[in-house]
Design an enzyme around this catalytic site. Structure first.
Site, PDB file in Angstrom:
ATOM      1  N   GLN A 129      -1.960   7.025   4.842  1.00 37.00           N
ATOM      2  CA  GLN A 129      -1.032   8.067   5.285  1.00 37.00           C
ATOM      3  C   GLN A 129       0.080   7.381   6.076  1.00 37.00           C
ATOM      4  O   GLN A 129      -0.164   6.727   7.081  1.00 37.00           O
ATOM      5  CB  GLN A 129      -1.762   9.083   6.172  1.00 37.00           C
ATOM      6  CG  GLN A 129      -0.876  10.060   6.933  1.00 37.00           C
ATOM      7  CD  GLN A 129      -0.042  10.950   6.035  1.00 37.00           C
ATOM      8  OE1 GLN A 129       1.191  10.974   6.141  1.00 37.00           O
ATOM      9  NE2 GLN A 129      -0.700  11.685   5.141  1.00 37.00           N
ATOM     10  N   TYR A 130       1.319   7.529   5.611  1.00 35.71           N
ATOM     11  CA  TYR A 130       2.429   6.865   6.306  1.00 35.71           C
ATOM     12  C   TYR A 130       2.700   7.483   7.680  1.00 35.71           C
ATOM     13  O   TYR A 130       2.826   6.778   8.664  1.00 35.71           O
ATOM     14  CB  TYR A 130       3.703   6.930   5.460  1.00 35.71           C
ATOM     15  CG  TYR A 130       3.740   5.951   4.307  1.00 35.71           C
ATOM     16  CD1 TYR A 130       2.725   5.017   4.101  1.00 35.71           C
ATOM     17  CD2 TYR A 130       4.800   5.952   3.411  1.00 35.71           C
ATOM     18  CE1 TYR A 130       2.774   4.126   3.046  1.00 35.71           C
ATOM     19  CE2 TYR A 130       4.864   5.057   2.351  1.00 35.71           C
ATOM     20  CZ  TYR A 130       3.841   4.147   2.170  1.00 35.71           C
ATOM     21  OH  TYR A 130       3.891   3.261   1.121  1.00 35.71           O
ATOM     22  N   ASP A 131       2.812   8.805   7.735  1.00 32.39           N
ATOM     23  CA  ASP A 131       3.107   9.458   9.015  1.00 32.39           C
ATOM     24  C   ASP A 131       2.952  10.962   8.860  1.00 32.39           C
ATOM     25  O   ASP A 131       3.714  11.597   8.135  1.00 32.39           O
ATOM     26  CB  ASP A 131       4.528   9.123   9.473  1.00 32.39           C
ATOM     27  CG  ASP A 131       4.768   9.439  10.938  1.00 32.39           C
ATOM     28  OD1 ASP A 131       4.186  10.421  11.427  1.00 32.39           O
ATOM     29  OD2 ASP A 131       5.531   8.711  11.599  1.00 32.39           O
ATOM     30  N   VAL A 137       0.844  -1.200   0.000  1.00 32.72           N
ATOM     31  CA  VAL A 137       0.000   0.000   0.000  1.00 32.72           C
ATOM     32  C   VAL A 137       0.881   1.253   0.000  1.00 32.72           C
ATOM     33  O   VAL A 137       1.860   1.354   0.734  1.00 32.72           O
ATOM     34  CB  VAL A 137      -0.961  -0.016   1.208  1.00 32.72           C
ATOM     35  CG1 VAL A 137      -0.232   0.162   2.534  1.00 32.72           C
ATOM     36  CG2 VAL A 137      -2.043   1.048   1.035  1.00 32.72           C
TER      37      VAL A 137
END
Length: 450
Positions: free
Chosen positions: A250-252, A206
């Site tokens: 959203q990764y971070d 993803v």
């Protein structure tokens, strides 16, 4: 501007692998050199489930997960049983586990060795893009990480790899080990680090989108089967997705552009991602070193790190720490033991014109020195970014360095303005005289008559 990201970071670029699909989407199994449809069959055969709602597919970022039908927010798009994870348990259950035993290796080192055990025969090449981040904090961080990985490699090469050639038939180089570290750093989900470190095949396909701004987690680890004994990783879509569209998360939200580049290999055009970390430390040559150190350790610590974000105010504790660093001369009385419990309260407000001028000069000189270390100007970088068909890695380098320079310029402008306002500030002595009633609210001296 919409920005999607794939998980391929600066560290991987230092030890880049031939075969781009292997690089970008590597779960630690050789099957990923095969087409997405073959990988899908393999992952399904081994118990991972996308429920018919998502499939691995070629996308602009490399590989990703694409919706097979319209998906509402919160729909589960992949479930991966623990037996497919690459984690400490997978290491223990492998041939490598026998060699490592109950050693004291850090989790990432053990999983990195497992990656190399399974992928020892791939080639690597070095990258030259690091020149483009000359002068940036990203470069110093990257090289610091590389030195750290080199130390770890030297240890495991001497104690494990060289004495277990049956597990590592090929020659394992530092570049190989660096590549494995890069895969782990880029492909592990944010909360699966440290002792919980695990690579999750399928789910880790993803990709990231800056359109997703929710802080809610897009995944969970849960039990399934009889009494919930079967542990699996469950990935959900954080937004509605139409059939045929790619699924993003959203990764971070808290990472800066430099951190995104280091960990994942992309940046965002959002100015809130542009930051610069100021490191402040009491000099051992300071005549009041011991006293200042005592005060610092009670508050921000011996070394203080302040992250300054483009367009945002200075961190609230930065000015008190600066005033402490520059405290001296007639202001040094505040360092006496009598003031020890109250000194930080005093430092939260201007101490004296000399002290306030000193902190302005220290920061402005540091900013000018840092800006001078870049080999391009802000204007030159902005012109580069306006070009079409800019190479992706060059674009990342330019966006990181121009962001850092803009933050440094912002800091310099802030302290330049403060220098111009020194005469209008209220200092410690004036506040003290007011407290004991010798100066009025408008600054007039009060004479007491007998």
């Amino acid at each position: 501007m919409r920005r999607q990201g794939r998980r391929k970071n600066i560290i991987e670029s230092l030890g880049d692998r031939v075969g781009d699909e292997i690089l970008r989407r590597n779960s630690g199994e050789l099957v990923l050199t095969l087409p997405p449809i073959t990988f899908r069959r393999w992952i399904s055969y081994h118990g991972a489930d996308a429920g018919g709602v998502a499939s691995p597919a070629s996308v602009p970022e490399g590989l990703g997960l694409v919706a097979s039908r319209n998906l509402p927010r919160g729909e589960v798009v992949a479930e991966v049983p623990k037996k497919l994870w690459l984690d400490a348990d997978a290491v223990a259950a492998s041939d490598l586990g026998r060699v490592l035993g109950g050693g004291e290796l850090q989790p990432w080192v053990a999983v990195a060795l497992l990656l190399l055990h399974r992928l020892y025969d791939l080639l690597c090449r070095s990258g030259e893009e690091l020149l483009e981040i000359q002068g940036t904090q990203l470069l110093s961080t990257t090289m610091g990480v590389k030195e750290y990985v080199q130390t770890e490699f030297d240890n495991v090469e001497a104690e494990i790899i060289s004495s277990n050639k049956e597990l590592f038939p090929g020659t394992v180089t530092f570049d190989d080990f660096l590549w494995a570290f890069g895969v782990l750093r880029s492909r592990v989900f944010a909360r699966l680090r440290g002792d919980k470190l695990a690579l999750i095949p399928l789910a880790d396909l993803v990709n990231h989108s800056d359109d997703i701004t929710s802080k809610e987690s897009s995944w969970e680890i849960k039990g399934k089967g009889l009494f919930g004994r079967d542990v699996l990783f469950s990935l959900q879509t954080p937004v509605d997705v139409k059939s045929g569209e790619q699924i993003y998360i959203q990764y971070d939200l808290d990472k800066s552009n430099a951190e995104l580049a280091l960990d994942y290999g992309f940046t965002e055009s959002n100015s809130s991602r542009d930051s610069y970390t100021l490191t402040l430390e009491i000099s051992e040559s300071d005549p009041f070193y011991d006293d200042k150190l005592d005060i610092a350790e009670l508050n921000e610590g011996e070394i203080a790190y302040f992250d300054i974000v483009l367009g945002e105010s200075l961190p609230p504790q930065m000015l008190p720490y600066l005033r402490l660093l520059c405290l001296g001369g007639t202001d040094a009385f505040l360092l006496e033991a009598l003031f020890r419990n109250a000194v930080w309260d005093h430092l939260e407000l201007p101490v004296s014109p000399d002290n306030e001028e000193a902190i302005c000069q220290v920061i402005r000189n540091a900013c000018k020195s840092a800006i001078g270390a870049y080999h391009t100007t802000i204007e030159e970088d902005e012109e580069l970014l306006e070009r079409e068909n800019l190479q992706p890695r060059l674009q990342i380098a330019v966006e990181v360095r121009v962001g850092e320079k803009k933050v440094l310029q912002q800091i310099d402008d802030s302290f330049k303005k403060r220098e111009e306002e020194l005469d209008g500030l209220e200092y410690y002595q004036e506040r003290r005289l007011k407290d004991i009633g010798l100066v009025g609210d408008n600054g007039e001296i009060i004479f007491w008559e007998s």
